[in-house]
Design an enzyme around this catalytic site. Structure first.
Site, PDB file in Angstrom:
ATOM      1  CG  HIS A 168     -29.982  47.471 -24.401  1.00  0.00           C
ATOM      2  ND1 HIS A 168     -29.892  46.098 -24.256  1.00  0.00           N
ATOM      3  CD2 HIS A 168     -28.921  47.841 -25.172  1.00  0.00           C
ATOM      4  CE1 HIS A 168     -28.832  45.670 -24.919  1.00  0.00           C
ATOM      5  NE2 HIS A 168     -28.225  46.703 -25.477  1.00  0.00           N
ATOM      6  CB  CYS A 169     -26.674  50.285 -20.345  1.00  0.00           C
ATOM      7  SG  CYS A 169     -25.240  51.370 -20.173  1.00  0.00           S
ATOM      8  N   PRO A 170     -25.811  50.263 -23.808  1.00  0.00           N
ATOM      9  CG  PRO A 170     -25.503  51.886 -25.465  1.00  0.00           C
ATOM     10  CD  PRO A 170     -26.420  51.496 -24.349  1.00  0.00           C
ATOM     11  N   GLY A 173     -23.045  46.716 -22.364  1.00  0.00           N
ATOM     12  CA  GLY A 173     -23.323  45.589 -23.247  1.00  0.00           C
ATOM     13  C   GLY A 173     -24.392  44.655 -22.741  1.00  0.00           C
ATOM     14  CG  ASN A 174     -26.725  42.324 -19.994  1.00  0.00           C
ATOM     15  OD1 ASN A 174     -27.732  42.044 -20.642  1.00  0.00           O
ATOM     16  ND2 ASN A 174     -26.270  41.545 -19.024  1.00  0.00           N
TER      17      ASN A 174
END
Length: 364
Positions: A168-170, A173-174
């Site tokens: 999960h890559c902040p 944002g997804n």
């Protein structure tokens, strides 16, 4: 002729999907709820490139070559396109089991494991699956009520099982999964090239200006250039390092989640069943293979029983196609319209005929 068209409110499937995702544009855009760092990513890219195009590119296009802003624009547009595609697309979310499916899976598990004595811990819910002559374990997800496919994992932030889950890559944002990993890789690759490009030509710009007015005077006249150099310098190491790490993973046909858990590089030294043993084949499969369609059907229409809306009445579903003159249409009020469109009531039964009256006294 006047036509009355009554539109019913349609409930789309994305409005009832579980999980912690947010949707925009009638379900076409899908993102995580935590979007603050994603907005920071947009701000840094847009702000740095705006300063670069406004000041340095104008000077360098005259002094060196007009191709400098052209290549910068191409890298910028490609980076933004891949970023938005990564952020707004379905990463490969696996739908949760329906109540009937979940009950059937529970019955299968109970039949396989048998009755567990009270006080003992039930055995793990695992299925064995063979891939390239190697046994791979399929784990049961207690949230989604399914046996996860190979390489899938449950994201605790988005609360969904994602196929070929990477991480999960902040910053985008997804989640990064099977359906958007190639766009994520192209984004960090193009962003690395863009960062190096802007950083290098900022140094060239300062050097050319320093030859004319001096180094300190150049820094005083161009504070935006100093800000760009600082942003690019601190961003360069992380972005380029991340690109190199994912290039290594692509060459091995491995995910970040598998690398962290040591699935294929741990003490057991189990061979990666998904690797073709060839770097070119692995890169082609990960980056150039067919993109699977989304299985969520986000814009599908829910039936009335599942959407929770009341069934439409007869007056809402029917339309009036009675020919009317303009004059009569203007003078018709709402009561008259209701009388015209309502169902006629049943006629009362006819009254019995009255008996003949008695003869008058004169006739008697």
């Amino acid at each position: 002729m006047s036509v009355m068209v009554v539109r019913k409110k349609v409930t789309r499937k994305w409005e009832k999907l579980p999980g912690r995702n947010t949707f925009c544009c009638d379900g076409r855009v899908m993102m995580a709820r935590q979007k603050g760092i994603f907005y920071l990513t947009l701000f840094l890219i847009l702000g740095t490139c705006t300063l670069f195009f406004a000041f340095e590119c104008r000077y360098l296009a005259v002094q060196l070559s007009p191709a400098i802003p052209v290549f910068a624009a191409m890298l910028f547009l490609f980076s933004m396109a891949t970023l938005l595609r990564t952020s707004f697309s379905d990463p490969g979310v696996i739908p949760r089991a329906l109540p009937d499916e979940a009950a059937f899976i529970e019955m299968e598990i109970e039949a396989t494991n048998g009755a567990v004595p009270q006080g003992q811990r039930p055995p793990p819910r695992i299925k064995n699956f063979q891939i390239n002559n190697q046994i791979v374990k399929l784990k049961y997800c207690y949230t989604c009520k399914i046996f996860r496919p190979p390489r899938a994992s449950h994201c605790s932030i988005c609360d969904n099982c994602v196929e070929r889950f990477d991480h999960h890559c902040p910053w985008v944002g997804n989640c990064v999964g099977k359906r958007n990993y190639r766009y994520f890789y192209l984004f960090i690759l193009s962003l690395s090239l863009l960062t190096i490009y802007v950083f290098a030509f900022n140094i060239v710009y300062v050097a050319l200006k320093s030859l004319k007015i001096g180094f300190l005077e150049t820094l005083k006249e161009t504070p935006g250039t100093v800000l760009e150099v600082l942003i690019c310098f601190f961003t360069l190491w992380s972005v380029v390092g991340l690109t190199g790490f994912h290039t290594f993973l692509v060459a091995l046909n491995q995910t970040t989640n598998e690398d962290i858990k040591g699935s294929w590089t741990g003490k057991n030294r189990v061979q990666n069943p998904y690797s073709h043993g060839n770097i070119v084949k692995n890169c082609c499969e990960v980056l150039c293979g067919p993109l699977p369609p989304s299985v969520l059907d986000r814009r599908g229409i829910l039936p009335l029983e599942e959407s929770g809306s009341r069934p439409p009445s007869t007056q809402e579903t029917s339309s009036s196609l009675l020919p009317q003159s303009p004059a009569s249409t203007e003078h018709m009020n709402s009561n008259e319209m209701a009388e015209d469109t309502s169902i006629p009531e049943e006629m009362p039964p006819p009254e019995p005929p009255e008996p003949p009256q008695e003869a008058s006294e004169a006739e008697k």
